[in-house]
Design a protein around this motif. Structure first.
Motif, PDB file in Angstrom:
ATOM      1  N   SER A 272      18.591  -4.755 -37.598  1.00  0.00           N
ATOM      2  CA  SER A 272      19.098  -3.437 -37.217  1.00  0.00           C
ATOM      3  C   SER A 272      18.757  -3.181 -35.756  1.00  0.00           C
ATOM      4  O   SER A 272      17.838  -3.769 -35.198  1.00  0.00           O
ATOM      5  CB  SER A 272      18.458  -2.354 -38.088  1.00  0.00           C
ATOM      6  N   MET A 273      19.511  -2.295 -35.134  1.00  0.00           N
ATOM      7  CA  MET A 273      19.282  -1.960 -33.725  1.00  0.00           C
ATOM      8  C   MET A 273      18.197  -0.880 -33.633  1.00  0.00           C
ATOM      9  O   MET A 273      18.440   0.246 -33.228  1.00  0.00           O
ATOM     10  CB  MET A 273      20.597  -1.494 -33.081  1.00  0.00           C
ATOM     11  N   ALA A 274      16.991  -1.239 -34.028  1.00  0.00           N
ATOM     12  CA  ALA A 274      15.897  -0.276 -34.052  1.00  0.00           C
ATOM     13  C   ALA A 274      15.288  -0.115 -32.658  1.00  0.00           C
ATOM     14  O   ALA A 274      15.303  -1.030 -31.843  1.00  0.00           O
ATOM     15  CB  ALA A 274      14.827  -0.727 -35.036  1.00  0.00           C
ATOM     16  N   LYS A 275      14.740   1.068 -32.410  1.00  0.00           N
ATOM     17  CA  LYS A 275      14.029   1.327 -31.167  1.00  0.00           C
ATOM     18  C   LYS A 275      12.529   1.092 -31.404  1.00  0.00           C
ATOM     19  O   LYS A 275      12.078   0.932 -32.518  1.00  0.00           O
ATOM     20  CB  LYS A 275      14.278   2.765 -30.706  1.00  0.00           C
ATOM     21  N   ASN A 276      11.785   1.110 -30.316  1.00  0.00           N
ATOM     22  CA  ASN A 276      10.321   0.996 -30.404  1.00  0.00           C
ATOM     23  C   ASN A 276       9.878  -0.251 -31.158  1.00  0.00           C
ATOM     24  O   ASN A 276       9.008  -0.192 -32.026  1.00  0.00           O
ATOM     25  CB  ASN A 276       9.722   2.248 -31.069  1.00  0.00           C
ATOM     26  N   ILE A 277      10.493  -1.382 -30.835  1.00  0.00           N
ATOM     27  CA  ILE A 277      10.065  -2.634 -31.468  1.00  0.00           C
ATOM     28  C   ILE A 277       9.391  -3.533 -30.435  1.00  0.00           C
ATOM     29  O   ILE A 277       9.372  -4.747 -30.580  1.00  0.00           O
ATOM     30  CB  ILE A 277      11.238  -3.373 -32.144  1.00  0.00           C
ATOM     31  N   GLY A 278       8.819  -2.903 -29.417  1.00  0.00           N
ATOM     32  CA  GLY A 278       8.093  -3.657 -28.408  1.00  0.00           C
ATOM     33  C   GLY A 278       6.720  -4.056 -28.896  1.00  0.00           C
ATOM     34  O   GLY A 278       6.396  -3.972 -30.081  1.00  0.00           O
ATOM     35  N   ASP A 279       5.893  -4.502 -27.960  1.00  0.00           N
ATOM     36  CA  ASP A 279       4.524  -4.905 -28.282  1.00  0.00           C
ATOM     37  C   ASP A 279       3.615  -3.679 -28.185  1.00  0.00           C
ATOM     38  O   ASP A 279       3.712  -2.900 -27.225  1.00  0.00           O
ATOM     39  CB  ASP A 279       4.039  -5.976 -27.305  1.00  0.00           C
ATOM     40  N   TYR A 280       2.692  -3.552 -29.159  1.00  0.00           N
ATOM     41  CA  TYR A 280       1.776  -2.411 -29.170  1.00  0.00           C
ATOM     42  C   TYR A 280       0.358  -2.874 -29.448  1.00  0.00           C
ATOM     43  O   TYR A 280       0.134  -3.808 -30.229  1.00  0.00           O
ATOM     44  CB  TYR A 280       2.193  -1.376 -30.225  1.00  0.00           C
ATOM     45  N   ARG A 281      -0.574  -2.205 -28.822  1.00  0.00           N
ATOM     46  CA  ARG A 281      -1.992  -2.443 -29.072  1.00  0.00           C
ATOM     47  C   ARG A 281      -2.486  -1.365 -30.033  1.00  0.00           C
ATOM     48  O   ARG A 281      -2.312  -0.174 -29.776  1.00  0.00           O
ATOM     49  CB  ARG A 281      -2.784  -2.393 -27.763  1.00  0.00           C
ATOM     50  N   HIS A 296      -2.424   3.919 -30.928  1.00  0.00           N
ATOM     51  CA  HIS A 296      -1.619   2.818 -30.403  1.00  0.00           C
ATOM     52  C   HIS A 296      -1.221   3.109 -28.970  1.00  0.00           C
ATOM     53  O   HIS A 296      -1.111   4.269 -28.564  1.00  0.00           O
ATOM     54  CB  HIS A 296      -0.358   2.611 -31.246  1.00  0.00           C
ATOM     55  N   THR A 297      -1.050   2.058 -28.196  1.00  0.00           N
ATOM     56  CA  THR A 297      -0.521   2.152 -26.841  1.00  0.00           C
ATOM     57  C   THR A 297       0.423   0.979 -26.632  1.00  0.00           C
ATOM     58  O   THR A 297       0.296  -0.067 -27.288  1.00  0.00           O
ATOM     59  CB  THR A 297      -1.636   2.079 -25.782  1.00  0.00           C
ATOM     60  N   ALA A 298       1.378   1.153 -25.752  1.00  0.00           N
ATOM     61  CA  ALA A 298       2.269   0.037 -25.422  1.00  0.00           C
ATOM     62  C   ALA A 298       1.448  -1.077 -24.781  1.00  0.00           C
ATOM     63  O   ALA A 298       0.585  -0.819 -23.932  1.00  0.00           O
ATOM     64  CB  ALA A 298       3.364   0.508 -24.478  1.00  0.00           C
ATOM     65  N   ALA A 299       1.671  -2.292 -25.209  1.00  0.00           N
ATOM     66  CA  ALA A 299       0.916  -3.424 -24.676  1.00  0.00           C
ATOM     67  C   ALA A 299       1.231  -3.620 -23.201  1.00  0.00           C
ATOM     68  O   ALA A 299       2.358  -3.402 -22.748  1.00  0.00           O
ATOM     69  CB  ALA A 299       1.247  -4.685 -25.458  1.00  0.00           C
ATOM     70  N   SER A 300       0.233  -4.037 -22.441  1.00  0.00           N
ATOM     71  CA  SER A 300       0.420  -4.294 -21.019  1.00  0.00           C
ATOM     72  C   SER A 300       1.205  -5.586 -20.811  1.00  0.00           C
ATOM     73  O   SER A 300       1.364  -6.401 -21.731  1.00  0.00           O
ATOM     74  CB  SER A 300      -0.936  -4.402 -20.321  1.00  0.00           C
ATOM     75  N   VAL A 301       1.682  -5.794 -19.583  1.00  0.00           N
ATOM     76  CA  VAL A 301       2.405  -7.023 -19.254  1.00  0.00           C
ATOM     77  C   VAL A 301       1.507  -8.230 -19.484  1.00  0.00           C
ATOM     78  O   VAL A 301       1.947  -9.271 -20.000  1.00  0.00           O
ATOM     79  CB  VAL A 301       2.898  -6.978 -17.791  1.00  0.00           C
ATOM     80  N   ARG A 302       0.233  -8.105 -19.150  1.00  0.00           N
ATOM     81  CA  ARG A 302      -0.712  -9.209 -19.328  1.00  0.00           C
ATOM     82  C   ARG A 302      -0.868  -9.553 -20.810  1.00  0.00           C
ATOM     83  O   ARG A 302      -0.839 -10.729 -21.191  1.00  0.00           O
ATOM     84  CB  ARG A 302      -2.070  -8.830 -18.725  1.00  0.00           C
ATOM     85  N   GLU A 303      -1.043  -8.534 -21.646  1.00  0.00           N
ATOM     86  CA  GLU A 303      -1.200  -8.766 -23.089  1.00  0.00           C
ATOM     87  C   GLU A 303       0.055  -9.392 -23.685  1.00  0.00           C
ATOM     88  O   GLU A 303      -0.027 -10.301 -24.520  1.00  0.00           O
ATOM     89  CB  GLU A 303      -1.525  -7.450 -23.794  1.00  0.00           C
ATOM     90  N   ARG A 304       1.209  -8.898 -23.246  1.00  0.00           N
ATOM     91  CA  ARG A 304       2.461  -9.438 -23.765  1.00  0.00           C
ATOM     92  C   ARG A 304       2.614 -10.905 -23.380  1.00  0.00           C
ATOM     93  O   ARG A 304       3.055 -11.733 -24.190  1.00  0.00           O
ATOM     94  CB  ARG A 304       3.648  -8.639 -23.233  1.00  0.00           C
ATOM     95  N   MET A 305       2.251 -11.241 -22.136  1.00  0.00           N
ATOM     96  CA  MET A 305       2.433 -12.623 -21.689  1.00  0.00           C
ATOM     97  C   MET A 305       1.533 -13.571 -22.466  1.00  0.00           C
ATOM     98  O   MET A 305       1.985 -14.646 -22.900  1.00  0.00           O
ATOM     99  CB  MET A 305       2.168 -12.747 -20.180  1.00  0.00           C
ATOM    100  N   GLN A 332       3.038 -14.194 -10.786  1.00  0.00           N
ATOM    101  CA  GLN A 332       1.959 -13.324 -10.308  1.00  0.00           C
ATOM    102  C   GLN A 332       0.982 -12.993 -11.446  1.00  0.00           C
ATOM    103  O   GLN A 332      -0.241 -13.114 -11.300  1.00  0.00           O
ATOM    104  CB  GLN A 332       2.547 -12.029  -9.744  1.00  0.00           C
ATOM    105  N   VAL A 333       1.545 -12.585 -12.605  1.00  0.00           N
ATOM    106  CA  VAL A 333       0.697 -12.231 -13.751  1.00  0.00           C
ATOM    107  C   VAL A 333      -0.028 -13.467 -14.275  1.00  0.00           C
ATOM    108  O   VAL A 333      -1.214 -13.396 -14.639  1.00  0.00           O
ATOM    109  CB  VAL A 333       1.544 -11.583 -14.868  1.00  0.00           C
ATOM    110  N   ALA A 334       0.666 -14.601 -14.280  1.00  0.00           N
ATOM    111  CA  ALA A 334       0.053 -15.843 -14.762  1.00  0.00           C
ATOM    112  C   ALA A 334      -1.156 -16.216 -13.912  1.00  0.00           C
ATOM    113  O   ALA A 334      -2.195 -16.656 -14.440  1.00  0.00           O
ATOM    114  CB  ALA A 334       1.076 -16.970 -14.757  1.00  0.00           C
ATOM    115  N   ARG A 335      -1.053 -16.035 -12.586  1.00  0.00           N
ATOM    116  CA  ARG A 335      -2.191 -16.337 -11.715  1.00  0.00           C
ATOM    117  C   ARG A 335      -3.384 -15.445 -12.053  1.00  0.00           C
ATOM    118  O   ARG A 335      -4.540 -15.900 -12.064  1.00  0.00           O
ATOM    119  CB  ARG A 335      -1.791 -16.169 -10.245  1.00  0.00           C
ATOM    120  N   GLU A 336      -3.108 -14.179 -12.311  1.00  0.00           N
ATOM    121  CA  GLU A 336      -4.186 -13.253 -12.671  1.00  0.00           C
ATOM    122  C   GLU A 336      -4.884 -13.704 -13.954  1.00  0.00           C
ATOM    123  O   GLU A 336      -6.111 -13.670 -14.046  1.00  0.00           O
ATOM    124  CB  GLU A 336      -3.628 -11.838 -12.864  1.00  0.00           C
TER     125      GLU A 336
END
Length: 355
Positions: A272-281, A296-305, A332-336
């Motif tokens: 289904s075309m559901a919303k809010n199916i991103g990554d969450y902490r 809950h909070t939206a996962a950061s770019v670092r956590e998602r990677m 950039q994120v990978a180097r961090e």
């Protein structure tokens, strides 16, 4: 059929079963529970049936198809089969019990809006009964779950529950019919299907066919399963073939009896075309009174990677496409992440690897 329903009712009500009543593996249990299946003794004209079921594209376009009931967030719907996968001790049961309570109560959880409330059967094959009790008391959102614990079944009937066998699957199907259960949570595959050869696709077939049978009855199934050391589901990939969606949990720290912190990600997006199916902490915390708070909070770019690399997305191109960011931002994120002490990822040629 009536005998199986009687057994199901007694298990729910906590009534002890006699030895003669408790016969989940009886030869005719399979045919009794599957009352909706065609009678094997009747001749079926398959060609005529296929012709009758076939429609033109115009008929399909004009067909009035009722929407499947939304139970949670637009992604957990009537007839879905979903997998919740994580390594041991991450917090699968915390998450599953929270989802089950939210659906039973018809209430929001985290970023996911309440759908229509539904009757939920939670089948537990692993957690100690007293811990299940305390968690349910703390998580209760006002709904009423049906809770079926393997230890209680063994205490009443003297046999361990095992969904590898027809009798147990048919008994659960009969219970869903008798109690108008719309969602069944199976926690977890390893415990409830003891002895299954995880890498043998044929071993999974009988359970897979049962799940498809429940889908045809508009019953949703949430299956919990362990991940291996690579973060992927243990055993055959066929378990994911028929799944409507797959959620992976990644630990931020080891879960405890009273708490858990982890990140959730849809490894297979809902149909289904559901919303809010991103990554969450997520953070589950139990206070001194036993009440559980969920944040809950939206996962950061670092956590998602890190999560995506653990799931097998190892190139900058793949990561950029899935995360919808540029390859330069990926680098950039990978180097961090590689410069952390200790490093969270490494790089071998053009491929990233989780530490």
């Amino acid at each position: 059929m009536s005998e199986i329903l009687d057994i199901s009712d007694k298990v729910i009500q906590g009534v002890a079963l006699s030895h003669t009543e408790f016969v989940p593996d009886a030869p005719d249990a399979n045919s009794q529970a599957r009352s909706h299946a065609p009678n094997s003794s009747q001749e079926i004209d398959y060609g005529a049936l296929l012709q009758k079921a076939t429609m033109t594209s115009t008929q399909l376009r004009d067909m009035e198809i009722p929407s499947r009931t939304d139970y949670l967030g637009g992604w957990f719907r009537e007839g879905d089969y979903g997998l919740l996968i994580a390594e041991r001790g991450v917090g699968k049961t915390w998450m599953a019990m929270a989802l089950a309570n939210a659906i039973a109560a018809g209430k929001n959880i985290g970023p996911w809006a309440a759908g229509e409330g539904a009757k939920v059967l939670y089948v537990d094959g692993e957690m100690p009964l007293e811990l299940a009790q305390s968690r349910d008391q703390g998580l209760c959102l006002g709904g009423e779950l049906l809770y079926l614990h393997e230890a209680q079944v063994f205490k009443l009937g003297g046999k361990p529950m095992n969904i590898r066998h027809d009798g147990w699957r048919d008994g659960l199907t009969a219970m869903c019919n008798a109690e108008d259960i719309k969602v069944i949570v199976l926690d977890n595959l390893s415990c409830l299907a003891s002895g299954i050869q995880e890498n043998d696709a044929l071993e999974w077939e009988s359970i897979s066919n049962w799940i498809l049978e429940l889908r045809r009855m508009d019953i949703s199934v949430l299956m919990l399963h362990h991940a291996g050391r690579n973060g992927q589901a243990r055993g055959t990939s066929k378990r994911e073939d028929i799944a409507s969606w797959v959620i992976h949990l990644r630990a931020d720290q080891c879960a405890a009896d009273q708490s858990a912190t982890f990140t959730s990600r849809f490894a297979k997006n809902p149909r289904s075309m559901a919303k809010n199916i991103g990554d969450y902490r997520w953070e589950f915390r139990t206070n001194e009174e036993g009440a559980v708070t969920i944040s809950h909070t939206a996962a950061s770019v670092r956590e998602r990677m890190v999560s995506l690399i653990e799931d097998g997305f190892t190139s900058a191109t793949e990561l950029a496409e899935v995360m919808e960011i540029s390859k330069g931002r990926v680098s950039q994120v990978a180097r961090e992440l590689m410069n952390e002490d200790p490093p969270l990822i490494t790089k071998n040629g053009r491929e990233y690897r989780a530490c």
